[in-house]
Scaffold this motif. Structure first.
Motif, PDB file in Angstrom:
ATOM      1  N   ASN A  15      -6.048 -31.199  18.263  1.00 17.06           N
ATOM      2  CA  ASN A  15      -6.490 -30.156  17.444  1.00 17.06           C
ATOM      3  C   ASN A  15      -6.532 -30.454  16.151  1.00 17.06           C
ATOM      4  O   ASN A  15      -7.635 -30.148  15.268  1.00 17.06           O
ATOM      5  CB  ASN A  15      -6.020 -28.986  18.119  1.00 17.06           C
ATOM      6  CG  ASN A  15      -6.265 -28.418  19.379  1.00 17.06           C
ATOM      7  OD1 ASN A  15      -6.974 -28.921  19.942  1.00 17.06           O
ATOM      8  ND2 ASN A  15      -5.788 -27.359  19.778  1.00 17.06           N
ATOM      9  N   LEU A  31      -9.481 -32.771  15.304  1.00 18.54           N
ATOM     10  CA  LEU A  31     -10.652 -32.047  15.534  1.00 18.54           C
ATOM     11  C   LEU A  31     -10.948 -31.226  14.609  1.00 18.54           C
ATOM     12  O   LEU A  31     -12.128 -31.135  14.129  1.00 18.54           O
ATOM     13  CB  LEU A  31     -10.738 -31.649  16.985  1.00 18.54           C
ATOM     14  CG  LEU A  31     -10.821 -32.496  18.269  1.00 18.54           C
ATOM     15  CD1 LEU A  31     -10.570 -31.586  19.684  1.00 18.54           C
ATOM     16  CD2 LEU A  31     -11.833 -33.420  18.329  1.00 18.54           C
ATOM     17  N   THR A  32      -9.909 -30.581  14.064  1.00 21.64           N
ATOM     18  CA  THR A  32     -10.007 -29.388  12.704  1.00 21.64           C
ATOM     19  C   THR A  32     -10.966 -30.281  11.680  1.00 21.64           C
ATOM     20  O   THR A  32     -11.832 -29.603  11.132  1.00 21.64           O
ATOM     21  CB  THR A  32      -8.904 -29.117  12.251  1.00 21.64           C
ATOM     22  OG1 THR A  32      -8.164 -28.427  13.275  1.00 21.64           O
ATOM     23  CG2 THR A  32      -8.846 -28.306  11.057  1.00 21.64           C
ATOM     24  N   PHE A  33     -10.704 -31.564  11.488  1.00 20.85           N
ATOM     25  CA  PHE A  33     -11.059 -32.230  10.222  1.00 20.85           C
ATOM     26  C   PHE A  33     -12.105 -32.864  10.709  1.00 20.85           C
ATOM     27  O   PHE A  33     -13.176 -33.207   9.777  1.00 20.85           O
ATOM     28  CB  PHE A  33      -9.918 -32.905   9.604  1.00 20.85           C
ATOM     29  CG  PHE A  33      -9.009 -32.042   8.908  1.00 20.85           C
ATOM     30  CD1 PHE A  33      -9.167 -31.342   7.941  1.00 20.85           C
ATOM     31  CD2 PHE A  33      -7.706 -32.068   9.522  1.00 20.85           C
ATOM     32  CE1 PHE A  33      -8.342 -30.580   7.402  1.00 20.85           C
ATOM     33  CE2 PHE A  33      -6.709 -31.167   8.953  1.00 20.85           C
ATOM     34  CZ  PHE A  33      -7.035 -30.477   8.075  1.00 20.85           C
ATOM     35  N   TYR A  42     -14.840 -30.204  10.149  1.00 17.04           N
ATOM     36  CA  TYR A  42     -14.553 -29.535   9.163  1.00 17.04           C
ATOM     37  C   TYR A  42     -15.754 -29.789   8.060  1.00 17.04           C
ATOM     38  O   TYR A  42     -16.113 -30.829   7.724  1.00 17.04           O
ATOM     39  CB  TYR A  42     -13.256 -30.030   8.334  1.00 17.04           C
ATOM     40  CG  TYR A  42     -12.998 -29.159   7.390  1.00 17.04           C
ATOM     41  CD1 TYR A  42     -12.395 -27.655   7.527  1.00 17.04           C
ATOM     42  CD2 TYR A  42     -13.402 -29.190   5.956  1.00 17.04           C
ATOM     43  CE1 TYR A  42     -12.027 -26.759   6.762  1.00 17.04           C
ATOM     44  CE2 TYR A  42     -12.956 -28.178   4.943  1.00 17.04           C
ATOM     45  CZ  TYR A  42     -12.187 -27.078   5.373  1.00 17.04           C
ATOM     46  OH  TYR A  42     -11.893 -25.896   4.403  1.00 17.04           O
ATOM     47  N   PHE A  85      -3.669 -20.822  12.141  1.00 13.33           N
ATOM     48  CA  PHE A  85      -3.733 -22.141  11.732  1.00 13.33           C
ATOM     49  C   PHE A  85      -2.414 -22.663  11.065  1.00 13.33           C
ATOM     50  O   PHE A  85      -2.072 -23.571  11.111  1.00 13.33           O
ATOM     51  CB  PHE A  85      -4.930 -22.219  10.540  1.00 13.33           C
ATOM     52  CG  PHE A  85      -5.023 -23.702  10.216  1.00 13.33           C
ATOM     53  CD1 PHE A  85      -5.766 -24.526  10.933  1.00 13.33           C
ATOM     54  CD2 PHE A  85      -4.497 -24.040   9.043  1.00 13.33           C
ATOM     55  CE1 PHE A  85      -6.066 -25.766  10.461  1.00 13.33           C
ATOM     56  CE2 PHE A  85      -4.860 -25.377   8.575  1.00 13.33           C
ATOM     57  CZ  PHE A  85      -5.566 -26.173   9.296  1.00 13.33           C
ATOM     58  N   TYR A 109     -13.999 -21.648  11.844  1.00 14.55           N
ATOM     59  CA  TYR A 109     -13.038 -22.495  12.346  1.00 14.55           C
ATOM     60  C   TYR A 109     -13.290 -22.229  13.798  1.00 14.55           C
ATOM     61  O   TYR A 109     -13.151 -21.020  14.424  1.00 14.55           O
ATOM     62  CB  TYR A 109     -11.602 -22.107  11.830  1.00 14.55           C
ATOM     63  CG  TYR A 109     -10.630 -22.993  12.160  1.00 14.55           C
ATOM     64  CD1 TYR A 109     -10.368 -24.437  11.660  1.00 14.55           C
ATOM     65  CD2 TYR A 109      -9.721 -22.952  13.354  1.00 14.55           C
ATOM     66  CE1 TYR A 109      -9.618 -25.435  11.978  1.00 14.55           C
ATOM     67  CE2 TYR A 109      -8.775 -23.959  13.893  1.00 14.55           C
ATOM     68  CZ  TYR A 109      -8.759 -24.953  13.116  1.00 14.55           C
ATOM     69  OH  TYR A 109      -7.902 -25.934  13.623  1.00 14.55           O
ATOM     70  N   LEU A 138      -9.295 -24.504  18.771  1.00 19.61           N
ATOM     71  CA  LEU A 138      -8.283 -25.450  18.224  1.00 19.61           C
ATOM     72  C   LEU A 138      -6.760 -24.886  17.907  1.00 19.61           C
ATOM     73  O   LEU A 138      -6.054 -25.444  17.781  1.00 19.61           O
ATOM     74  CB  LEU A 138      -8.714 -26.107  17.048  1.00 19.61           C
ATOM     75  CG  LEU A 138     -10.058 -26.855  17.310  1.00 19.61           C
ATOM     76  CD1 LEU A 138     -10.492 -27.647  15.765  1.00 19.61           C
ATOM     77  CD2 LEU A 138      -9.799 -27.946  18.524  1.00 19.61           C
ATOM     78  N   LEU A 139      -6.769 -23.523  17.983  1.00 15.25           N
ATOM     79  CA  LEU A 139      -5.524 -22.836  17.743  1.00 15.25           C
ATOM     80  C   LEU A 139      -4.745 -22.486  19.134  1.00 15.25           C
ATOM     81  O   LEU A 139      -3.742 -22.092  19.062  1.00 15.25           O
ATOM     82  CB  LEU A 139      -5.857 -21.424  16.940  1.00 15.25           C
ATOM     83  CG  LEU A 139      -6.505 -21.756  15.741  1.00 15.25           C
ATOM     84  CD1 LEU A 139      -7.288 -20.634  15.097  1.00 15.25           C
ATOM     85  CD2 LEU A 139      -5.539 -22.325  14.608  1.00 15.25           C
ATOM     86  N   ARG A 177      -2.670 -23.903  20.958  1.00 18.31           N
ATOM     87  CA  ARG A 177      -1.746 -24.844  21.233  1.00 18.31           C
ATOM     88  C   ARG A 177      -0.310 -24.314  21.183  1.00 18.31           C
ATOM     89  O   ARG A 177      -0.083 -23.439  20.658  1.00 18.31           O
ATOM     90  CB  ARG A 177      -1.681 -26.179  20.069  1.00 18.31           C
ATOM     91  CG  ARG A 177      -1.881 -25.433  18.576  1.00 18.31           C
ATOM     92  CD  ARG A 177      -2.236 -26.695  17.632  1.00 18.31           C
ATOM     93  NE  ARG A 177      -2.309 -26.059  16.507  1.00 18.31           N
ATOM     94  CZ  ARG A 177      -1.298 -25.844  15.591  1.00 18.31           C
ATOM     95  NH1 ARG A 177      -0.122 -25.636  16.051  1.00 18.31           N
ATOM     96  NH2 ARG A 177      -1.347 -25.458  14.360  1.00 18.31           N
TER      97      ARG A 177
END
Lengths: 652, 652
Positions: free
Chosen positions: A291, A294-296, A299, B89, B299, B303-304, B306
């Motif tokens: 994650n 994938l975030t960046f 982004y 985040f 966002y 992805l959060l 986790r």
């Protein structure tokens, strides 16, 4: 996580890269570093969630930090961008990026950083080609090949004035401020001097070469990767190594050392794990690693365009003029959003995917077009119709660019093509910057001629060959300004059998299955092409410009650019054709050329145009300003365009 | 930035909210706090980029942190999500969210958190309705109205066992780990006890009420906002206030105090500035504020999802079963991606935009459909054709949801409609989860009947009225299982004049301008509707199920759900109609009902279906499994579906 003595299997190429900064600049035996400050291989004792102790004091907030990255090729360039995004997201210091690149990566990254315009980031390029002779004597078969080995010679390549630098592999992702990493230089400054120049003086170059040569003699191996050489040098000079807390290079792994690190640490600072294959690894901590990456990956890079708070402003080239121009806009102007869109500098990632064009041929033609996600499904058909080179600008978000990547990878037709260049222009602003997109695609065309098309047209199967032959036979080039017109047709039907010849096309036209393009709602756009004459024509014939003419043309690559004031829907091609005419281009209609527009749902921009008075008013204003500019540039010769404009008109 | 003595103009409602945690639980005069630890109003002396001193030690990494948020209505719910994303985040601790909500926000946020499945997050809801009597005696006209005042009574509402909590307004965005804020509780623990229960014991309730009543008597004001009351109490009890370093609530402002804070601080911890209007403010630091906010607005919330590293696993309800089900999938199964998609729990944000349905009517019908970004332009036309309620599921990324919001706001047609509910289902996985989307939209329909349609169909203008009359006249309801069939047609032309009556439709059909739906490539899908009979029909007639029948139907809301194993293209509606038939629904074709499919470019999923053998093979496998399930559930009665399946078939 000691680098020293790490078995090769664990010391995978990339693991070293973060350490290499510390390794290369890390200390000398005589300073007794290892006795003075030994950090445990696991999480350092005393490192807990709240303690400040293990984290050395951060550098002053406006201190410039130096980062070096070796990057070659299309795929590595994409990786580097994701790394840089994570770096910029957490950083609070000015950065100087030292990029050692091949020609492909330099071309991509120079364009990207120029258009990215991130304040407080300086980028320097170093030619990897020049480093090759320094290391090409080492046999290697590592995937990163020679480029991996280049890290060995960086101390000699980076500027002599540079005292310290963090060297990163492209496949790491930051989860914290790089200043915290930089701080480790200072942390040991009372004990040793962490200086690149000292390392140079100490004869690093001789040191690694000696070791490498001996290893080559002693080992049955037929190749050496940079990691092998580093390991061997370290084995010989153990005191060179200054281990970092494990959180600074965490790999997702079932290996207990790595797992112990990320279980006991509160905070992972850098993760090292982003290959698409590895993303599917089943591991209970996989989500964190995936994650963050994938975030960046997705982004929005434009959000990183911000000045540092509390540091002197360090604007990149062009940014100050841009800010001034934006500041001069009147927010009360009803066309404010149009004007702002026109001034927007979009980030551009040229050749987003691998691209291997053939050597240039004097009559070769590149198809130039632009699209966004909603037209991706046109690409396969377009590839089937046009075997020649294409230069396509795609207007995407960062996240969409990744979807696009997967789309191409999943398509055998698309992934087989080496001569299609995809240039990603990142989305920004309310309007579709159609002419900026066309200009990006046009600027990246590598052949002498370009076919300026639109993405929802399919060319005749024969068009590519026919155009090249026509260009040769007509003797184009040599200063003759000619625009070859490709007559445009359209079908309103989804299910449609594409005509394989002009005769078939004419039959469909007569049967009412095809129309000349926009015959129903905007005949002026193509009337000067003179379809009646085209039916009978056996050879190219010249036609005259008339108001609102917007044919699809083949011109030399050095043709005028599109006027970027026209954004969204309306007049974007018309203005370009006016420009061609004003510059004295002759329009020659090709008797066997045609392209057919396929139906699609109206774009949101067209919907907006149709429903908004402001939109239409602004378009009118922009047209008038365009004509004023024409008069300024072409004088009395531009009068005819103004006269034409004042005649009664249709919708656009 | 002292709260005490802050003039009202500066102490804008939201500013207090971050401080309120500290204010409410912050200390008593007798502890002499202000003498013991006084932080300067500006950036605290000694706070520099590297110092650890001003940051109290963080709580243990697995300590549960409590956060309370008051949230009411659709718009505030969207804001709260962005706040929570920024919180998640940066957080490294388990969180307990205490949400004080009205019915609308509770409905939205309960669904969201249930489907979000974030590990190590517990959510509790508190009914704001019950708090209203406690504060409704206070006249107020603040925009947030009574909900703002609810912060006054939180100490009495939160569980008695809860000793401390951070109270956040929905319009703040975190730029750091909330544990750093929580640490301020502990920081002063040697001096004072920061306990909610003590504050309760100290008579907070009496304290603020007394003050408020006196203020009301003394002031000419006709209303009091929560900020006014807090200010007044603080004025009277100055020692209640424990100021925080300014970085914990930075507002973008030309005011020197705020600017001094963000210029001198290295690190902004929380920003407080996210209204769309404010986003246009010209300020040299605007980019930092805007970009942080936009980061979390767009966002990808998945992805959060986790687990916390190094803390005991704290999976939300359902997550463990889901993980087990996923673990049982065979990655080598060629249909692995299909099965994974089917198991995916998508985050769902129901009623993403304000929605005010009319009170339910016994014969009312909701149009149910689903779409993604590429069909947004259908919405206006659909609204014109269907004045009744709609429940639409939109499959979007977080970033696209914001684009969608702007799209609706820019459309007078769409923003005028109060009876259209938009439910955002967030994208995840490779396939379009068409049936999961339909089920979300279906579950949110509030009327007794639903018209199960597709987004690219436009209903006859009269259909909504006609359906309600038909439902009443046919005496539907009362356990009778009926599916009213709306015959489907299609046009292949973009430019198309919609028929205003059945007679006009038939004329277009005869003229070849319209076809029965999928007449050319998939006539089986609608053949049982018996279009020939429909032409002449004057009253509803019953038809029998046949293989591959997939009509558009009106049924009672409690109809069977769609089978979520069918993802992407193919068989998704067919299976639902089989299910209706198996459950004994009769199919009645309505003689005056019709809907017309408009042309659009093929979706990417259809392209994939057409080009991929695996896709078709998997669809076949899924169909077989569906039939096995049918046999299991309906026994011999399901045999006819299997027999029908084995007859020669068309493409899907």
């Amino acid at each position: 996580m000691l680098l020293r003595g790490r078995p090769r299997a664990l010391g995978a190429g990339a693991l070293l890269l973060l350490l290499i900064g510390f390794f290369l600049f890390g200390g000398y035996p005589e300073y007794g570093l290892r006795r003075a400050t030994v950090l445990d291989g696991g999480p350092p004792a005393g490192l807990n969630h709240s303690a400040c102790a293990p984290q050395p004091p951060l550098p002053p907030k406006c201190e410039l930090l130096h980062v070096a990255i070796v990057c070659a090729g299309h795929n590595s360039s994409r990786e580097a961008v994701t790394l840089v995004k994570s770096l910029l997201f957490y950083r609070k210091n000015p950065l100087h990026l030292h990029l050692v690149t091949d020609a492909v990566a330099r071309n991509i990254l120079e364009t990207l950083f120029r258009t990215w315009m991130v304040p407080a980031v300086v980028v320097s390029f170093y030619d990897a080609e020049k480093l090759k002779p320094l290391i090409s004597w080492i046999p290697n078969k590592h995937y990163s090949g020679l480029y991996g080995l280049m890290k060995l010679v960086l101390p000699g390549v980076l500027p002599p004035s540079l005292a310290q630098a963090i060297i990163l592999d492209t496949d790491v992702t930051f989860a914290s401020d790089i200043a915290e990493l930089w701080a480790f230089f200072a942390h040991f400054s009372g004990v040793i001097l962490l200086r690149l120049d000292r390392l140079r003086q100490a004869g690093w170059e001789q040191m690694w070469k000696r070791t490498a040569k001996r290893e080559l003699l002693a080992l049955p191996a037929t190749s050496l990767a940079d990691q092998d050489i580093f390991n061997a040098v370290i084995k010989e000079h153990p005191d060179l190594v200054q281990p970092l807390p494990c959180v600074w290079n965490v790999q997702l792994s079932e290996h207990t050392l790595a797992e112990r690190c990320y279980l006991e640490a509160a905070d992972l600072k850098v993760i090292h794990w982003n290959s698409p294959k590895k993303l599917r690894v089943k591991n209970k901590h996989a989500a964190f690693f995936r994650n963050l990456y994938l975030t960046f990956l997705g982004y929005d890079g434009k959000l990183l365009r911000r000045d540092l708070i509390g540091c002197p402003s360090q604007l990149p080239p062009g940014a100050e003029q841009l800010q001034q121009a934006l500041a001069q806009l009147d927010e009360e102007d009803p066309c404010f959003e149009f004007r702002r869109q026109q001034l927007t500098v979009h980030r551009v990632h040229i050749t987003f995917l691998p691209h291997q064009p053939l050597p240039p041929h004097p009559h070769d033609v590149t198809l130039v077009a632009q699209l966004s996600m909603d037209r991706l499904q046109m690409l396969e058909a377009l590839c089937r119709h046009w075997p020649g080179p294409m230069s396509l600008a795609l207007y995407l978000t960062d996240a969409e660019a990744q979807q696009f990547l997967r789309f191409v990878e999943a398509s055998p037709v698309l992934s087989a093509r080496q001569n299609v260049a995809y240039h990603v222009v990142y989305r920004e602003g309310a309007f579709y910057p159609v002419n900026q997109l066309r200009n990006v695609a046009l600027a990246q065309a590598l052949t002498p001629y370009v076919f300026l098309s639109d993405i929802d047209f399919l060319p005749a199967y024969s068009l590519y060959d026919y155009l090249r032959v026509s260009i040769e036979q007509l003797g184009l080039g040599g200063g003759r300004k000619t625009a070859l017109v490709v007559p445009a047709f359209e079908t309103l039907h989804y299910r449609f059998s594409f005509p394989s010849s002009k005769a078939e096309l004419l039959a469909l036209l007569d049967a009412g299955s095809l129309y000349t393009f926009r015959y129903h709602e905007w005949p002026r756009g193509h009337a000067p092409t003179d379809y009646a004459r085209w039916r009978e024509a056996q050879k190219p014939y010249q036609v005259q410009w008339a108001a609102d003419y917007e044919p699809y043309v083949v011109v030399a690559r050095d043709c005028p650019r599109y006027d970027s004031r026209f954004v969204g829907f309306g007049w974007n091609k018309v203005a370009h054709i006016v420009e061609l005419d004003a510059q004295g281009y002759e329009f020659l209609v090709l008797p066997e050329a045609f392209a057919i527009h396929l139906p699609h749902a109206p774009s949101l921009d067209i919907s907006r145009f149709r429903s908004s008075f402001t939109y239409r008013d602004c378009l009118q204003t922009l047209k008038e300003e365009f004509h004023q500019d024409l008069s300024r540039r072409y004088g009395a010769a531009a009068l005819k365009y103004l006269t034409a404009l004042r005649q009664p008109q249709g919708p656009a």
